[in-house]
Motif scaffolding. Sequence first.
Motif, short mmCIF file in Angstrom:
data_model
loop_
_atom_site.label_atom_id
_atom_site.label_comp_id
_atom_site.label_asym_id
_atom_site.label_seq_id
_atom_site.Cartn_x
_atom_site.Cartn_y
_atom_site.Cartn_z
N GLY A 91 0.81 -1.22 0.00
CA GLY A 91 0.00 0.00 0.00
C GLY A 91 0.84 1.26 0.00
O GLY A 91 2.07 1.23 0.05
N GLY A 92 0.14 2.39 -0.03
CA GLY A 92 0.80 3.69 -0.01
C GLY A 92 1.15 4.12 1.41
O GLY A 92 0.77 3.47 2.39
N ALA A 93 1.85 5.23 1.50
CA ALA A 93 2.33 5.71 2.80
C ALA A 93 1.24 6.43 3.59
O ALA A 93 1.33 6.54 4.81
N PHE A 94 0.19 6.91 2.92
CA PHE A 94 -0.70 7.88 3.55
C PHE A 94 -1.97 7.28 4.15
O PHE A 94 -2.51 7.81 5.12
N ASP A 95 -2.47 6.22 3.53
CA ASP A 95 -3.75 5.63 3.94
C ASP A 95 -3.61 5.09 5.37
O ASP A 95 -3.01 4.02 5.58
N GLY A 96 -4.15 5.81 6.32
CA GLY A 96 -4.05 5.43 7.74
C GLY A 96 -3.07 6.30 8.49
O GLY A 96 -3.47 7.16 9.27
N PRO A 97 -1.75 6.13 8.21
CA PRO A 97 -0.77 6.91 8.96
C PRO A 97 -0.97 8.43 8.86
O PRO A 97 -0.65 9.15 9.81
N LEU A 98 -1.50 8.93 7.74
CA LEU A 98 -1.70 10.38 7.67
C LEU A 98 -2.64 10.85 8.78
O LEU A 98 -2.41 11.89 9.40
N GLY A 99 -3.70 10.08 9.03
CA GLY A 99 -4.65 10.46 10.08
C GLY A 99 -4.04 10.37 11.47
O GLY A 99 -4.36 11.17 12.36
N VAL A 100 -3.15 9.39 11.65
CA VAL A 100 -2.52 9.21 12.97
C VAL A 100 -1.49 10.33 13.22
O VAL A 100 -1.51 10.98 14.26
N VAL A 101 -0.63 10.56 12.21
CA VAL A 101 0.38 11.63 12.35
C VAL A 101 -0.34 12.97 12.53
O VAL A 101 0.04 13.79 13.38
N SER A 102 -1.39 13.19 11.76
CA SER A 102 -2.12 14.46 11.85
C SER A 102 -2.74 14.65 13.22
O SER A 102 -2.81 15.76 13.74
N SER A 103 -3.19 13.54 13.83
CA SER A 103 -3.81 13.67 15.15
C SER A 103 -2.77 14.14 16.16
O SER A 103 -3.05 15.03 16.99
N LEU A 104 -1.55 13.60 16.08
CA LEU A 104 -0.48 14.04 17.00
C LEU A 104 -0.13 15.51 16.75
O LEU A 104 0.01 16.31 17.69
N LEU A 105 -0.01 15.86 15.47
CA LEU A 105 0.40 17.23 15.16
C LEU A 105 -0.72 18.25 15.41
O LEU A 105 -0.45 19.42 15.67
N ALA A 106 -1.96 17.78 15.35
CA ALA A 106 -3.07 18.68 15.68
C ALA A 106 -3.04 19.02 17.18
O ALA A 106 -3.37 20.15 17.58
N ILE A 107 -2.63 18.05 18.00
CA ILE A 107 -2.49 18.33 19.43
C ILE A 107 -1.40 19.39 19.64
O ILE A 107 -1.58 20.35 20.40
N ASP A 108 -0.27 19.22 18.93
CA ASP A 108 0.80 20.23 19.01
C ASP A 108 0.25 21.61 18.64
O ASP A 108 0.53 22.60 19.30
N GLU A 109 -0.50 21.62 17.56
CA GLU A 109 -1.04 22.89 17.06
C GLU A 109 -1.98 23.53 18.10
O GLU A 109 -1.91 24.74 18.36
N LEU A 110 -2.82 22.72 18.71
CA LEU A 110 -3.74 23.25 19.72
C LEU A 110 -2.96 23.81 20.91
O LEU A 110 -3.33 24.84 21.49
N ARG A 111 -1.87 23.16 21.25
CA ARG A 111 -1.06 23.64 22.38
C ARG A 111 -0.34 24.95 22.03
O ARG A 111 -0.25 25.84 22.84
#
Length: 410
Positions: A91-111
């Motif tokens: 599979g590709g790199a993005f299907d799944g991991p993009l949502g997981v990485v984004s969730s971590l970085l969204a927390i950073d952004e909120l902070r």
Amino acid sequence: MKYGPPPAASGRFNSAWAELATVGRDHRRGGYSRHVFDDADMQMREWFTAQAARRGLDTEVDRNGNIWAWWGTPGPGAVVTGSHLDSVPGGGAFDGPLGVVSSLLAIDELRVRGFAPAKPIALVCFAEEEGGRFGLPCLGSRLMTGMADPEHVRRLHDPDAISFADAARRVGFDPTTIGPDPDRVAMIGAFVELHVEQGRLLHAADPNAAVAVGTQITAHGRWRMTLTGEGNHAGTTRPADRHDPMIPAAAAILAARRTLSLYDGAVATIGRLEPVPGGTNVIASSVDAWMDVRYGAAADTAALVDEIVAAVREEAELEGCTLVVHRESLSDQVMFDPALTMDLASALKVPVIPTGAGHDAGILADRVPSTMLFVRNPTGISHAPGEHAETADCLAGIEALADALTELAR
Ligand code: GLV
Ligand code: MN
Ligand code: MN
């Protein structure tokens, strides 16, 4: 366009992406092969747990093998985001991991923004979303919501005949715990899954938009057709003596393809074929063909399958073969929570689009208000190594997810 790349996040995104780039590379097929409880999946899980810990989030693995990371005390009304870490074969790199990485970085952004959530926020990695190892997609979310029978799941086996139960035990996960988790489901106030788009509907909706909110998922299911004939010699067996199961298998492939032109919006695909014994100079004794069908609601999908199966049966009889059909999964059409979807689309000022791909958000939607954010995919290619999203669009997705979490957790 509302969303532009925030420079602070781009370094963190690039380094997260670089850290995952080598995990589970499939040098034979290309792309990535990461399947529940295999080495690559375990490395991905460890990576997520370490990233969550670095952010001071409390992590836990639930009774179904899904990983949760909490900002705040777990409790009712939790706002949950996340996706999955496993992949299809190659599979590709993005299907799944993009949502997981984004969730971590969204927390950073909120902070960075100084946001203090009024509700608990949880990040989740659902186990075996693709069904790439044990055949049942959205395994972790189905078990959690009571939509998969734990006894059946324990007995599912992978292509090497390893059962789910044994695979779980090998990595120290107790398979006797799996099953419905109503208390956990009851804690979820809303679920938003960010995902790379797996088509080009976003481009059609708005060529300038990098992000969209999801409205619905087409019904989809998987069927295994076992065709049995008679194994024999490829060089010496006369035409009249052949009972070659590959002939009705070929008819199945063509019948699946024919439905695309017969029914608008229908798709049927045979992407996996396993002849036994699988020798070049051998007429197969049997063949398993796995078929993926998606069309409208579940009844439409099932009707289409009946039609394809009738054509295959006819061909099987002509060839002196037998056919046994086994349904591995069927998920009905999902409409994401209309209020949540529309509120987010208007708060984020982005278009709304449906999807033909299955997601854990589709499973959760049956129990809790759920929706999705899609990040633009320039070619639309997915479930293949060519899957891609531009970094600027991924950063826009992270910002949009942070905005969505702000809306929901304030
Ligand atoms: C999962 O991505 C699916 O749609 O099969
Ligand atoms: Mn997928
Ligand atoms: Mn996915």
